[in-house]
Each structure stands twice: as structure tokens, then as C-alpha cells.
Design a protein around this motif. Structure first.
Motif, short mmCIF file in Angstrom:
data_model
loop_
_atom_site.label_atom_id
_atom_site.label_comp_id
_atom_site.label_asym_id
_atom_site.label_seq_id
_atom_site.Cartn_x
_atom_site.Cartn_y
_atom_site.Cartn_z
N ILE A 181 0.82 -1.21 0.00
CA ILE A 181 0.00 0.00 0.00
C ILE A 181 0.86 1.27 0.00
O ILE A 181 0.54 2.24 -0.69
CB ILE A 181 -0.97 0.00 1.21
CG1 ILE A 181 -2.07 -1.07 0.99
CG2 ILE A 181 -1.60 1.36 1.44
CD1 ILE A 181 -3.03 -0.80 -0.16
N ASN A 182 1.97 1.23 0.73
CA ASN A 182 2.83 2.43 0.76
C ASN A 182 3.39 2.76 -0.62
O ASN A 182 3.44 3.92 -1.02
CB ASN A 182 4.00 2.24 1.73
CG ASN A 182 3.55 2.48 3.16
OD1 ASN A 182 2.48 3.07 3.38
ND2 ASN A 182 4.33 2.01 4.11
N LYS A 183 3.78 1.71 -1.35
CA LYS A 183 4.31 1.90 -2.70
C LYS A 183 3.22 2.47 -3.61
O LYS A 183 3.48 3.31 -4.46
CB LYS A 183 4.83 0.57 -3.23
CG LYS A 183 5.68 0.68 -4.47
CD LYS A 183 6.33 -0.66 -4.80
CE LYS A 183 7.08 -0.58 -6.13
NZ LYS A 183 7.69 -1.85 -6.51
N LEU A 184 1.97 2.00 -3.40
CA LEU A 184 0.85 2.50 -4.19
C LEU A 184 0.63 3.99 -3.91
O LEU A 184 0.47 4.80 -4.84
CB LEU A 184 -0.42 1.71 -3.85
CG LEU A 184 -1.75 2.29 -4.36
CD1 LEU A 184 -1.80 2.28 -5.89
CD2 LEU A 184 -2.94 1.51 -3.81
N LEU A 185 0.65 4.36 -2.63
CA LEU A 185 0.43 5.77 -2.28
C LEU A 185 1.55 6.64 -2.83
O LEU A 185 1.31 7.75 -3.32
CB LEU A 185 0.32 5.93 -0.75
CG LEU A 185 -0.91 5.25 -0.13
CD1 LEU A 185 -0.91 5.41 1.38
CD2 LEU A 185 -2.21 5.80 -0.71
N GLU A 186 2.78 6.12 -2.78
CA GLU A 186 3.92 6.86 -3.35
C GLU A 186 3.74 7.04 -4.84
O GLU A 186 4.00 8.10 -5.39
CB GLU A 186 5.21 6.07 -3.13
CG GLU A 186 6.05 6.55 -1.96
CD GLU A 186 7.17 5.57 -1.69
OE1 GLU A 186 7.87 5.17 -2.64
OE2 GLU A 186 7.30 5.18 -0.51
N ARG A 187 3.29 5.96 -5.50
CA ARG A 187 3.07 5.99 -6.96
C ARG A 187 2.05 7.07 -7.31
O ARG A 187 2.22 7.80 -8.28
CB ARG A 187 2.57 4.61 -7.42
CG ARG A 187 2.08 4.54 -8.84
CD ARG A 187 3.24 4.68 -9.80
NE ARG A 187 2.84 4.80 -11.20
CZ ARG A 187 2.54 5.94 -11.80
NH1 ARG A 187 2.58 7.07 -11.13
NH2 ARG A 187 2.22 5.97 -13.07
N ILE A 188 0.99 7.15 -6.50
CA ILE A 188 -0.06 8.13 -6.76
C ILE A 188 0.48 9.55 -6.59
O ILE A 188 0.17 10.45 -7.36
CB ILE A 188 -1.28 7.87 -5.83
CG1 ILE A 188 -1.94 6.55 -6.24
CG2 ILE A 188 -2.27 9.01 -5.86
CD1 ILE A 188 -2.99 6.04 -5.27
N LYS A 189 1.34 9.70 -5.58
CA LYS A 189 1.92 11.03 -5.32
C LYS A 189 2.88 11.45 -6.42
O LYS A 189 3.02 12.61 -6.74
CB LYS A 189 2.66 11.01 -3.97
CG LYS A 189 1.84 11.65 -2.84
CD LYS A 189 2.69 11.75 -1.60
CE LYS A 189 2.06 11.02 -0.44
NZ LYS A 189 3.01 10.62 0.59
N LYS A 190 3.60 10.47 -6.97
CA LYS A 190 4.68 10.73 -7.92
C LYS A 190 4.23 11.46 -9.18
O LYS A 190 4.93 12.33 -9.69
CB LYS A 190 5.37 9.42 -8.30
CG LYS A 190 6.88 9.50 -8.16
CD LYS A 190 7.50 8.13 -8.36
CE LYS A 190 8.15 7.65 -7.07
NZ LYS A 190 8.57 6.26 -7.15
N SER A 191 3.09 11.05 -9.76
CA SER A 191 2.62 11.77 -10.94
C SER A 191 1.20 12.24 -10.64
O SER A 191 0.58 11.77 -9.70
CB SER A 191 2.65 10.87 -12.17
OG SER A 191 1.90 9.72 -11.95
N GLU A 192 0.74 13.15 -11.47
CA GLU A 192 -0.58 13.71 -11.15
C GLU A 192 -1.70 12.78 -11.56
O GLU A 192 -2.24 12.87 -12.66
CB GLU A 192 -0.70 15.08 -11.81
CG GLU A 192 0.13 16.08 -11.03
CD GLU A 192 0.12 17.47 -11.64
OE1 GLU A 192 -0.70 17.72 -12.54
OE2 GLU A 192 0.95 18.27 -11.21
N ILE A 193 -2.05 11.91 -10.67
CA ILE A 193 -3.11 10.94 -10.95
C ILE A 193 -4.47 11.61 -10.66
O ILE A 193 -4.68 12.16 -9.59
CB ILE A 193 -2.96 9.69 -10.05
CG1 ILE A 193 -1.61 8.99 -10.30
CG2 ILE A 193 -4.13 8.74 -10.22
CD1 ILE A 193 -1.49 8.27 -11.61
N ASN A 194 -5.34 11.58 -11.65
CA ASN A 194 -6.68 12.15 -11.47
C ASN A 194 -7.71 11.11 -11.09
O ASN A 194 -8.68 11.39 -10.41
CB ASN A 194 -7.15 12.84 -12.75
CG ASN A 194 -6.37 14.10 -13.00
OD1 ASN A 194 -6.05 14.83 -12.06
ND2 ASN A 194 -6.03 14.35 -14.25
#
Ligand SMILES: [Zn+2]
Length: 199
Positions: free
Chosen positions: A124-137
Motif C-alpha cells: 500500500i505504501n508503494k501505491l500511495l507513493e506511486r499516486i503522489k509521484k505523478s498527477e493521478i486524477n
């Protein structure tokens, strides 16, 4: 469990495969040794090579030989949409539909507290980081419609509640060519709940 007996070791190692108990392990071992020694060699080599060379993509967590996989690296895909799936096979199935052009995140499992699988085990942490990394809408939750899959989707939706990200869940419904007469009542009930406006 390693023993001094080569055959026993082989049988014991085969038991690490899902659904393979002592009897099937024995049968598989005999098959490989007696009927398909060439196949066994190829299998052993591919397992060794895969273990050596395959790792997880830094962005989507899928298996890849590179740091970042070809989907994450693609310039053609929509970088603001992220589809969350349980397993690499789910990603492959979605890719085969040719109807999704966004990015993915592969959890490599589903929440299942009884089996000791919690948020950490499904990255889950990697997922949250991934979401933060680029502008996911938009995050599309494409976990399975099992109890665990639904719980996982709900858990992720809850985590993203306070953000501006649109969180969607893939729809359940009747299969293509499905006749109402033969559909189970759970699926039919859900297709009514998730009905869409036509005009
Ligand atoms: Zn990737």
C-alpha cells in the motif's frame, strides 16, 4: 526441509507450488525424471533465470527485467489514470481488452487478515507513493469481486477519501451474450444497482 536424499528433496521442493500436496509432488517428480527430462531442464533453467533477473517495477510493482517496465515507460499511455489490480494476470487480461490506456499498479495480492496479509504485504505504501509521484486524477479499483477483493478496494478508497482523486470501481454486471435466465441472482441484483442511463 532439506534431506540427504536427492529424490526426497525434489518432491519436497515441488510442494511449494500452490495446490500441490505430497501425492501430486511425487507424481510430478516421477513425471519430470522419467518422461520429460528435457522439459525438466528447461523448467529448472527458466526458474533460475527468472529468480536472478526478474524484479518488481519501481512504479507499478509488476514483474520486469528493468527498473521501470515498458508500460510505465510508455509515452503513449495516459499518465493521469491508475488502475489497481491484484495480480499480474489481471493486468494482462485488461491489456488484452485494448480498452484501457492508463497506468497500472499491481498489489501482488489482496487484503486477507486471516492469512496474515495486511496493507504492508500488498504494498500500500508503494501505491500511495506511486499516486503522489505523478498527477493521478483517477484511480480505478479493479480488484476481484470476492470478499477480499472488495475489502481491498474499500480500504484503498478510504485511504484516498481526503484527496481530490476520483476513485472508481470497475462495474459488475451481466457477461457479454449472457442471458438473464441463466445469471446468478447476486450478479443480476448488482447489474440493477449499477444500471446506466442510456438516453
Ligand atoms: Zn511498471
Amino acid at each position: 526441509m532439506q534431506t540427504n536424499n536427492i529424490l526426497e528433496n525434489l518432491i519436497e521442493s515441488l510442494k511449494c507450488l500452490p495446490g500441490v500436496g505430497p501425492k501430486s509432488a511425487l507424481r510430478l517428480a516421477y513425471y519430470l525424471l522419467q518422461r520429460d527430462r528435457q522439459g525438466a531442464k528447461i523448467l529448472a533453467n527458466s526458474i533460475e533465470e527468472s529468480l536472478k533477473k526478474l524484479g518488481h517495477c519501481q512504479l507499478c510493482n509488476n514483474f520486469t527485467e528493468e527498473d521501470i517496465c515498458s508500460i510505465c515507460n510508455s509515452q503513449k499511455r495516459l499518465s493521469d489514470t491508475l488502475c489497481v489490480v491484484e495480480m499480474p494476470t489481471d493486468l494482462l487480461m485488461l491489456e488484452q481488452t485494448h480498452s484501457y490506456e492508463g497506468m497500472y499498479f499491481v498489489l501482488m495480492g489482496r487484503l486477507s487478515p486471516l492469512d496474515g496479509i495486511g496493507p504492508k504485504e500488498i504494498h500500500i505504501n508503494k501505491l500511495l507513493e506511486r499516486i503522489k509521484k505523478s498527477e493521478i486524477n483517477e484511480v480505478i479499483l479493479a480488484t476481484n469481486f470476492t470478499t477480499e477483493g472488495n475489502t481491498t478496494a474499500q480500504y484503498i478508497a478510504e485511504l484516498l477519501k481526503e484527496t481530490n482523486i476520483k476513485v472508481t470501481r470497475i462495474a459488475r454486471g451481466l457477461p457479454m451474450g449472457g442471458e438473464i435466465e441463466y445469471i446468478d441472482s447476486g450478479t443480476l441484483a448488482q447489474s440493477l444497482v449499477e444500471r446506466k442511463k442510456l438516453t
